[in-house]
Scaffold this motif. Structure first.
Motif, PDB file in Angstrom:
ATOM      1  N   ASN A 121       0.829  -1.212   0.000  1.00  0.00           N
ATOM      2  CA  ASN A 121       0.000   0.000   0.000  1.00  0.00           C
ATOM      3  C   ASN A 121       0.859   1.257   0.000  1.00  0.00           C
ATOM      4  OD1 ASN A 121      -2.373  -1.433  -0.060  1.00  0.00           O
ATOM      5  ND2 ASN A 121      -2.660  -1.408   2.154  1.00  0.00           N
ATOM      6  N   VAL A 122       1.940   1.237   0.788  1.00  0.00           N
ATOM      7  CA  VAL A 122       2.833   2.397   0.847  1.00  0.00           C
ATOM      8  C   VAL A 122       3.476   2.635  -0.510  1.00  0.00           C
ATOM      9  CG1 VAL A 122       5.005   3.233   1.818  1.00  0.00           C
ATOM     10  CG2 VAL A 122       3.275   2.253   3.321  1.00  0.00           C
ATOM     11  N   VAL A 123       3.945   1.573  -1.137  1.00  0.00           N
ATOM     12  CA  VAL A 123       4.577   1.697  -2.458  1.00  0.00           C
ATOM     13  C   VAL A 123       3.563   2.193  -3.481  1.00  0.00           C
ATOM     14  CG1 VAL A 123       5.613   0.387  -4.345  1.00  0.00           C
ATOM     15  CG2 VAL A 123       6.378   0.004  -2.012  1.00  0.00           C
ATOM     16  N   ALA A 124       2.349   1.623  -3.452  1.00  0.00           N
ATOM     17  CA  ALA A 124       1.317   2.030  -4.414  1.00  0.00           C
ATOM     18  C   ALA A 124       0.932   3.496  -4.219  1.00  0.00           C
ATOM     19  CB  ALA A 124       0.090   1.137  -4.268  1.00  0.00           C
ATOM     20  N   SER A 125       0.815   3.939  -2.975  1.00  0.00           N
ATOM     21  CA  SER A 125       0.445   5.337  -2.742  1.00  0.00           C
ATOM     22  C   SER A 125       1.572   6.285  -3.140  1.00  0.00           C
ATOM     23  CB  SER A 125       0.050   5.556  -1.283  1.00  0.00           C
ATOM     24  OG  SER A 125       1.163   5.381  -0.438  1.00  0.00           O
ATOM     25  N   SER A 126       2.829   5.881  -2.934  1.00  0.00           N
ATOM     26  CA  SER A 126       3.934   6.755  -3.337  1.00  0.00           C
ATOM     27  C   SER A 126       4.028   6.835  -4.851  1.00  0.00           C
ATOM     28  CB  SER A 126       5.257   6.269  -2.743  1.00  0.00           C
ATOM     29  OG  SER A 126       5.620   5.029  -3.298  1.00  0.00           O
ATOM     30  N   ILE A 127       3.713   5.743  -5.548  1.00  0.00           N
ATOM     31  CA  ILE A 127       3.721   5.762  -7.016  1.00  0.00           C
ATOM     32  C   ILE A 127       2.579   6.636  -7.525  1.00  0.00           C
ATOM     33  CG2 ILE A 127       3.306   4.347  -9.075  1.00  0.00           C
ATOM     34  CD1 ILE A 127       4.881   2.117  -7.658  1.00  0.00           C
ATOM     35  N   ALA A 128       1.430   6.557  -6.866  1.00  0.00           N
ATOM     36  CA  ALA A 128       0.285   7.362  -7.282  1.00  0.00           C
ATOM     37  C   ALA A 128       0.524   8.842  -7.063  1.00  0.00           C
ATOM     38  CB  ALA A 128      -0.973   6.916  -6.531  1.00  0.00           C
ATOM     39  N   GLN A 129       1.283   9.205  -6.033  1.00  0.00           N
ATOM     40  CA  GLN A 129       1.550  10.604  -5.730  1.00  0.00           C
ATOM     41  C   GLN A 129       2.656  11.180  -6.592  1.00  0.00           C
ATOM     42  OE1 GLN A 129       2.398  10.799  -1.580  1.00  0.00           O
ATOM     43  NE2 GLN A 129       0.266  10.558  -0.961  1.00  0.00           N
ATOM     44  N   ALA A 130       3.540  10.355  -7.122  1.00  0.00           N
ATOM     45  CA  ALA A 130       4.679  10.844  -7.909  1.00  0.00           C
ATOM     46  C   ALA A 130       4.249  11.650  -9.122  1.00  0.00           C
ATOM     47  CB  ALA A 130       5.580   9.691  -8.313  1.00  0.00           C
ATOM     48  N   PRO A 131       3.293  11.202  -9.955  1.00  0.00           N
ATOM     49  CA  PRO A 131       2.908  12.034 -11.104  1.00  0.00           C
ATOM     50  C   PRO A 131       2.268  13.349 -10.690  1.00  0.00           C
ATOM     51  CG  PRO A 131       2.200   9.768 -11.441  1.00  0.00           C
ATOM     52  CD  PRO A 131       2.704   9.880 -10.028  1.00  0.00           C
TER      53      PRO A 131
END
Length: 170
Positions: A155-165
Motif C-alpha cells: 500500500n505504501v509503495v502504491a500510494s507513493s507511485i500514485a503521488q509521484a505524477p
C-alpha cells in the motif's frame, strides 16, 4: 624518506589508443569525468554550459545546462538579455535542477547509512532459533502478521507511485 611501493599517478602521453576496447572504455570514462566537472562548475559558479562530443563510433553525446536553447542563444548572442518568458523558464529550470540535486544528495546519504548498517549474524541466528521454537498457533499468528506487513508495504509503495505524477505536475 621511505621508498614508494607503487608508481602512483603517472602522466600518460597523448597518443592515439589503438585497441578499440580500450578506446571506447577510455572515452566513456573521460566523458563522465568531463560531465562531472561541468556539473561541479555549474553548482559552484551558477553558469550555463554546453558540451557536445562524438564517440569513436560517431555516436553524439551532449550535456547542456540549463537547456540546449538557452546555451545556444547565449552562444550566438552573448550580450543580449532574454525575454521575460525565457528568463522565467531558465529560473524555473534552475530551481528544478537544484531540487533534484538536493534529492540526489539525500538519497546518497540514505544509501551510505544503509551501507553502514550491518546486521550481526548472531542476531539473525537467534531470530531463526526463536522462529523454530514456534508452536503451530504461534506460527499461524506470525504468518498472518507477515501478510499484514506485506500488505502495508504494498500500500505504501502504491500510494507513493500514485503521488509521484501529481508532484511532477506541479
Amino acid at each position: 624518506m621511505a621508498e614508494k611501493k607503487t608508481l602512483g599517478r603517472q602522466k600518460i602521453s597523448m597518443a592515439k589508443i589503438e585497441n578499440e576496447d580500450d578506446l571506447y572504455s577510455s572515452f566513456s570514462k573521460r566523458r563522465e569525468t568531463l560531465y562531472k566537472k561541468a556539473s561541479d562548475m555549474i553548482r559552484k559558479y551558477d553558469i550555463d554550459v554546453g558540451i557536445v562530443t562524438f564517440s569513436p563510433s560517431d555516436n553524439p553525446f551532449s550535456f547542456f545546462h540549463p537547456t540546449i536553447d538557452v546555451v545556444v542563444d547565449r552562444f550566438f548572442s552573448p550580450y543580449t538579455q532574454g525575454s521575460e518568458t525565457s528568463c522565467l523558464n531558465i529560473a524555473n529550470t534552475r530551481t528544478r535542477i537544484k531540487e533534484k540535486q538536493v534529492e540526489l544528495e539525500d538519497l546518497e546519504i540514505i544509501k551510505e547509512t544503509l551501507a553502514n548498517q550491518t546486521t550481526d549474524e548472531t542476531d539473525i541466528e537467534e531470530m531463526w532459533e526463536q522462529i523454530k521454537e514456534f508452536n503451530p498457533v504461534d506460527l499461524k499468528k506470525f504468518e498472518s502478521r507477515l501478510d499484514e506487513v506485506d500488505l502495508m508495504l504494498k500500500n505504501v509503495v502504491a500510494s507513493s507511485i500514485a503521488q509521484a505524477p501529481q508532484e511532477n505536475a506541479n
